[in-house]
Design a protein around this motif. Structure first.
Motif, PDB file in Angstrom:
ATOM      1  N   MET A   1       0.834  -1.199   0.000  1.00 34.20           N
ATOM      2  CA  MET A   1       0.000   0.000   0.000  1.00 34.20           C
ATOM      3  C   MET A   1       0.872   1.253   0.000  1.00 34.20           C
ATOM      4  N   ALA A   2       1.843   1.263   0.950  1.00 34.18           N
ATOM      5  CA  ALA A   2       2.732   2.422   1.028  1.00 34.18           C
ATOM      6  C   ALA A   2       3.556   2.519  -0.239  1.00 34.18           C
ATOM      7  N   ALA A   3       4.009   1.345  -0.757  1.00 33.02           N
ATOM      8  CA  ALA A   3       4.822   1.348  -1.970  1.00 33.02           C
ATOM      9  C   ALA A   3       4.026   1.927  -3.127  1.00 33.02           C
ATOM     10  N   ALA A   4       2.764   1.518  -3.239  1.00 28.69           N
ATOM     11  CA  ALA A   4       1.938   2.027  -4.331  1.00 28.69           C
ATOM     12  C   ALA A   4       1.762   3.532  -4.192  1.00 28.69           C
ATOM     13  N   PHE A   5       1.543   3.970  -2.942  1.00 26.44           N
ATOM     14  CA  PHE A   5       1.369   5.409  -2.721  1.00 26.44           C
ATOM     15  C   PHE A   5       2.603   6.181  -3.180  1.00 26.44           C
ATOM     16  N   PHE A   6       3.774   5.690  -2.748  1.00 27.59           N
ATOM     17  CA  PHE A   6       4.993   6.403  -3.112  1.00 27.59           C
ATOM     18  C   PHE A   6       5.259   6.326  -4.604  1.00 27.59           C
ATOM     19  N   PHE A   7       4.917   5.157  -5.194  1.00 23.61           N
ATOM     20  CA  PHE A   7       5.123   5.040  -6.638  1.00 23.61           C
ATOM     21  C   PHE A   7       4.330   6.117  -7.373  1.00 23.61           C
ATOM     22  N   TYR A   8       3.032   6.254  -6.996  1.00 24.03           N
ATOM     23  CA  TYR A   8       2.219   7.246  -7.706  1.00 24.03           C
ATOM     24  C   TYR A   8       2.700   8.654  -7.391  1.00 24.03           C
ATOM     25  N   LEU A   9       3.134   8.861  -6.153  1.00 23.74           N
ATOM     26  CA  LEU A   9       3.647  10.189  -5.787  1.00 23.74           C
ATOM     27  C   LEU A   9       4.855  10.566  -6.641  1.00 23.74           C
ATOM     28  N   PHE A  10       5.833   9.639  -6.665  1.00 29.97           N
ATOM     29  CA  PHE A  10       7.065   9.936  -7.400  1.00 29.97           C
ATOM     30  C   PHE A  10       6.795  10.079  -8.885  1.00 29.97           C
ATOM     31  N   SER A  11       5.996   9.167  -9.450  1.00 27.18           N
ATOM     32  CA  SER A  11       5.811   9.242 -10.900  1.00 27.18           C
ATOM     33  C   SER A  11       5.007  10.475 -11.273  1.00 27.18           C
ATOM     34  N   ALA A  12       4.003  10.826 -10.454  1.00 33.25           N
ATOM     35  CA  ALA A  12       3.222  12.023 -10.778  1.00 33.25           C
ATOM     36  C   ALA A  12       4.111  13.258 -10.711  1.00 33.25           C
ATOM     37  N   LEU A  13       4.954  13.320  -9.658  1.00 34.89           N
ATOM     38  CA  LEU A  13       5.834  14.484  -9.531  1.00 34.89           C
ATOM     39  C   LEU A  13       6.851  14.532 -10.669  1.00 34.89           C
ATOM     40  N   ALA A  14       7.376  13.332 -11.036  1.00 34.36           N
ATOM     41  CA  ALA A  14       8.372  13.293 -12.113  1.00 34.36           C
ATOM     42  C   ALA A  14       7.740  13.771 -13.411  1.00 34.36           C
ATOM     43  N   THR A  15       6.534  13.290 -13.699  1.00 33.71           N
ATOM     44  CA  THR A  15       5.885  13.704 -14.949  1.00 33.71           C
ATOM     45  C   THR A  15       5.591  15.198 -14.924  1.00 33.71           C
ATOM     46  N   ALA A  16       5.049  15.656 -13.797  1.00 34.34           N
ATOM     47  CA  ALA A  16       4.693  17.070 -13.711  1.00 34.34           C
ATOM     48  C   ALA A  16       5.929  17.946 -13.878  1.00 34.34           C
ATOM     49  N   SER A  17       7.044  17.553 -13.202  1.00 35.73           N
ATOM     50  CA  SER A  17       8.224  18.415 -13.310  1.00 35.73           C
ATOM     51  C   SER A  17       8.836  18.313 -14.705  1.00 35.73           C
ATOM     52  N   ALA A  18       8.690  17.150 -15.359  1.00 32.51           N
ATOM     53  CA  ALA A  18       9.193  17.047 -16.728  1.00 32.51           C
ATOM     54  C   ALA A  18       8.430  17.985 -17.646  1.00 32.51           C
ATOM     55  N   VAL A  19       7.105  18.071 -17.424  1.00 30.92           N
ATOM     56  CA  VAL A  19       6.314  19.012 -18.230  1.00 30.92           C
ATOM     57  C   VAL A  19       6.763  20.435 -17.946  1.00 30.92           C
ATOM     58  N   MET A  20       7.031  20.708 -16.660  1.00 36.54           N
ATOM     59  CA  MET A  20       7.440  22.066 -16.303  1.00 36.54           C
ATOM     60  C   MET A  20       8.797  22.436 -16.912  1.00 36.54           C
ATOM     61  N   VAL A  21       9.669  21.409 -17.095  1.00 39.62           N
ATOM     62  CA  VAL A  21      10.993  21.689 -17.668  1.00 39.62           C
ATOM     63  C   VAL A  21      10.841  22.344 -19.031  1.00 39.62           C
ATOM     64  N   ILE A  22       9.897  21.823 -19.828  1.00 42.33           N
ATOM     65  CA  ILE A  22       9.805  22.377 -21.182  1.00 42.33           C
ATOM     66  C   ILE A  22       8.821  23.533 -21.260  1.00 42.33           C
ATOM     67  N   SER A  23       8.009  23.722 -20.238  1.00 46.20           N
ATOM     68  CA  SER A  23       7.004  24.776 -20.401  1.00 46.20           C
ATOM     69  C   SER A  23       7.297  26.034 -19.578  1.00 46.20           C
ATOM     70  N   SER A  24       8.200  25.960 -18.602  1.00 41.78           N
ATOM     71  CA  SER A  24       8.392  27.161 -17.782  1.00 41.78           C
ATOM     72  C   SER A  24       9.130  28.234 -18.580  1.00 41.78           C
ATOM     73  N   ARG A  25       8.816  29.508 -18.242  1.00 41.52           N
ATOM     74  CA  ARG A  25       9.354  30.600 -19.049  1.00 41.52           C
ATOM     75  C   ARG A  25      10.810  30.882 -18.716  1.00 41.52           C
ATOM     76  N   ASN A  26      11.145  30.720 -17.463  1.00 38.04           N
ATOM     77  CA  ASN A  26      12.500  31.059 -17.021  1.00 38.04           C
ATOM     78  C   ASN A  26      13.409  29.826 -17.139  1.00 38.04           C
ATOM     79  N   PRO A  27      14.495  29.894 -17.894  1.00 38.29           N
ATOM     80  CA  PRO A  27      15.353  28.714 -18.063  1.00 38.29           C
ATOM     81  C   PRO A  27      15.956  28.219 -16.758  1.00 38.29           C
ATOM     82  N   VAL A  28      16.210  29.122 -15.803  1.00 38.84           N
ATOM     83  CA  VAL A  28      16.743  28.658 -14.518  1.00 38.84           C
ATOM     84  C   VAL A  28      15.715  27.780 -13.822  1.00 38.84           C
ATOM     85  N   HIS A  29      14.438  28.167 -13.905  1.00 40.21           N
ATOM     86  CA  HIS A  29      13.379  27.328 -13.341  1.00 40.21           C
ATOM     87  C   HIS A  29      13.358  25.973 -14.036  1.00 40.21           C
TER      88      HIS A  29
END
Lengths: 201, 479
Positions: A1-29
């Motif tokens: 249960m905890a493993a599944a929770f962390f899996f979804y947490l990490f993968s959701a955050l990884a995907t979201a931050s990957a999207v942010m890498v290409i969409s954020s306006r500031n290159p430092v961000h």
């Protein structure tokens, strides 16, 4: 249960931050989101039991590569808004390539599901009694000492080469020599002159 | 220390000593305030000599879990590699100083490259092969660009680096295929796997890619493109180094890879080697005709010579290996002598490299002209000079395995090649003399004259060398 929770947490955050890498306006961000993405990927590795890969990911990618990116972004004057202008035009081609990679990944994963035996046919079986860092350490400095040392020599040659081909000792530059400064005493630093009244030196 | 004994590390003692001394000399050069160039050069020669003594007294066997092998073939080849590197260091002493690019890193890099070559010669697994190759190549890329203020030297280094990286990629791709299809990186294991299961299509693909990577290192056609440009651009003593020791080491590695792990697939790789060999011999003979720069000419000549050596290897027999060993020994010494003569081509303090500059040399410098004529005759393969015997043993081995057409092509191309070697001799002896060259440096003179004497008197000292080559070839005899 905890493993599944962390899996979804990490993968959701990884995907979201990957999207942010290409969409954020500031290159430092963008670079900072990339680092966040790496950390989440490292978290996924830990969930898989590959803690050595997780450590390497953090040490190499976050510690060296991402910091290098950060330096490049901050030191070089790259106009990212201009670079991003044609993004919509390239979207179909990029999207197709992304889709193909996704399909290939699905095929790889699918073959494991269809034939679970293929995982077990790896050349070296997974050690069960030790962590994988320990398993690597046990052979890296014993069975593979020759290759390890040879790789070290190769890196040494690369370092010598970089220095030989680029370092130039410029003439006429004042450099700070701390030893000289420390060794300086009253005898060498002070000169006592008699100044006659009414005259300068 | 116990695990070193366990790993039987003593078989690699010469390599360890050489690498250790190279690092010690590096530290010495870095921390010495004033110019450390001469001291490091002498130290490098001492290190090479020490390694040679250790190679001679060392023991045969395998170490580091079969990654490293020492046998009679490795020992003979290592001795000649060390000799070639030492001569290359000696040749560069005054030259680099005059060009204002004498830095202590050069002898250190040569030592590290030599360590890589010895590791190549002793490689007994795919990883060890790649590690040795990369150590050697990386050091060579750096020394090619050593005269960093010269655009041509930098171009040579960059070109060599980019194409070398490409060839390393091909080699690695081939190695990964072989590992995938045989399940092991050890040469012994690969040989067993091919002998029991036969060479499947995957293994053959891998072999072809490995051959492509190795052919690049010995500059055989069609992977020769870098050779003329790098030879021309690099400073001449460094070109002399490129043409001698690394070629010998790469050819030794080539021989080992073909004769040990892929011995059971001889029929498959033979066709590839026959093609590479014919193409190299033909290109070396025809492309050199139009050259005006002597370094480019020697580059094409070396491509042609690699074709002859591969002809011996294509035979795939012990006789062929003996031919390869003899050819490489003679090629090494003749090439070093030829480049010593090129280094001696200096007018009013400036290096000249055009073939036309040699005109009438016989009247301005009789000795140099005679030595260069002997070396050219030897490269052309005219009896009774050393080069003739080199070709003789290669052709004998080829004929005995039934490669008649190949041997005939070899003889024809060597007749074509004789044209441009003889043109140099004609230029020196029958043309109107140009201005005389500056007096030679002592060490250059020594190398040139010694090489000339070697080619001329080879008949007298042939027996020990032939026996040496025979013992070297015995290493591949079926146990």
């Amino acid at each position: 249960m905890a493993a599944a929770f962390f899996f979804y947490l990490f993968s959701a955050l990884a995907t979201a931050s990957a999207v942010m890498v290409i969409s954020s306006r500031n290159p430092v961000h963008s670079v900072l989101f990339l680092i966040l993405c790496f950390f989440n990927a490292a978290g996924l590795f830990i969930l898989l039991g590959a803690e050595f890969l997780a450590m390497i990911l953090v040490v190499v990618y976050v510690g060296a590569v991402a910091v290098l990116f950060l330096f490049v972004v901050m030191m070089l004057d790259v106009d990212f808004t201009e670079l991003r202008q044609g993004m919509l035009n390239y979207m179909p081609v990029g999207g197709t390539i992304g889709l193909i990679v996704l399909l290939e990944l699905a095929l790889v994963a699918g073959s494991w599901i269809i034939d679970p035996g293929s995982l077990k046919s790896a050349a070296s079986p997974m050690p069960t009694d030790v962590t994988n860092t320990e398993a690597l350490g046990r052979i890296l400095y014993t069975d593979y000492i020759y290759y390890f040392q040879a790789a070290g020599l190769v890196l040494l040659v690369a370092m010598i080469g970089a220095i030989v081909l680029t370092l130039r000792h410029k003439q006429g530059i004042k450099r700070q020599v701390i030893a000289d400064q420390v060794a300086r005493g009253p005898a060498t630093a002070i000169e006592i002159r008699k100044v006659k009244p009414g005259q300068g030196i | 220390m116990q695990f070193l004994q366990h790993a039987q590390a003593m078989v690699a003692l010469p390599e360890m000593v050489l690498a250790g001394l190279a690092m010690a000399l590096l530290m010495f050069g870095v921390f010495r305030r004033d110019d450390a160039n001469d001291a490091v050069t002498i130290g490098a020669l001492v290190a090479l000599a020490a390694a040679a003594v250790l190679v001679m007294t060392g023991s045969d066997g395998k170490g580091f879990g079969e990654a490293f092998i020492n046998d009679s073939f490795a020992r003979v080849m290592k001795l000649f590699t060390l000799f070639g590197s030492a001569v290359a260091v000696v040749l560069s002493v005054h030259f680099l100083k005059r060009e204002k690019s004498a830095r202590f890193e050069y002898p250190v890099l040569v030592l590290l490259a030599t360590t890589g070559m010895m590791m190549m010669i002793s490689a007994n697994s795919l990883i060890a092969l790649y590690m040795g190759l990369e150590l050697q190549s990386l050091a060579l890329y750096v020394v090619a660009a050593f005269n960093r203020d010269s655009a041509r030297s930098s171009e040579a280094g960059l070109k060599y680096f980019v194409l070398g990286a490409l060839s390393s990629g091909m080699l690695l791709y081939g190695a990964s295929l072989i590992y995938g299809f045989t399940g092991t990186v050890s040469f012994t294991g690969i040989a067993q796997a091919i002998a029991t299961n036969g060479a499947g299509i995957g293994v053959i693909f891998g072999i072809v890619f490995v051959i492509a990577g190795l052919a690049f290192k010995v500059s055989a056609v069609p992977f020769h493109m870098w050779t003329p440009d790098v030879y021309e651009g690099a400073p001449t003593p460094i070109t002399a180094f490129f043409a001698s020791a690394p070629k010998l080491a790469a050819m030794a590695l080539f021989t080992r890879v073909m004769m040990q792990p892929f011995a059971a697939a001889t029929a498959e790789w033979q066709q590839v080697l026959v093609f590479i060999s014919i193409a190299s011999m033909a290109l070396g003979a025809f492309a050199a005709i139009g050259q005006t720069n002597i370094k480019r000419l020697l580059a094409y000549s070396s491509i042609g010579h690699m074709g002859y050596v591969l002809l011996g290897l294509a035979a795939g027999t012990l006789e062929g290996v003996r031919g390869v060993a003899i050819y490489m020994m003679i090629y090494l010494i003749t090439t070093l002598g030829s480049f010593a003569c090129v280094i001696a081509m200096r007018r009013q303090g400036r290096q000249v490299e055009e073939i036309a500059d040699l005109a009438g040399l016989a009247r301005t410098d009789r000795g140099l002209a005679f030595v260069l004529a002997m070396l050219m005759f030897s490269l052309a393969g005219i009896p009774p000079l050393a080069g003739f015997f080199a070709k003789l043993f290669i052709f004998l081995a080829a004929v005995k395995t039934g490669l008649f057409i190949l041997a005939i092509i070899g003889v024809v191309t060597s007749v074509v090649g004789a044209y441009y070697y003889l043109r140099i001799v004609k230029l020196m002896y029958f043309d109107e003399p140009a201005e005389a060259f500056d007096p030679m440096d002592g060490e250059v003179k020594l190398v040139a004259y010694a090489a000339g004497a070697f080619t001329l008197l080879f008949v007298l000292i042939a027996n020990p060398l032939l026996n040496l080559a025979l013992t070297a070839a015995q290493a591949f005899a079926a146990p």
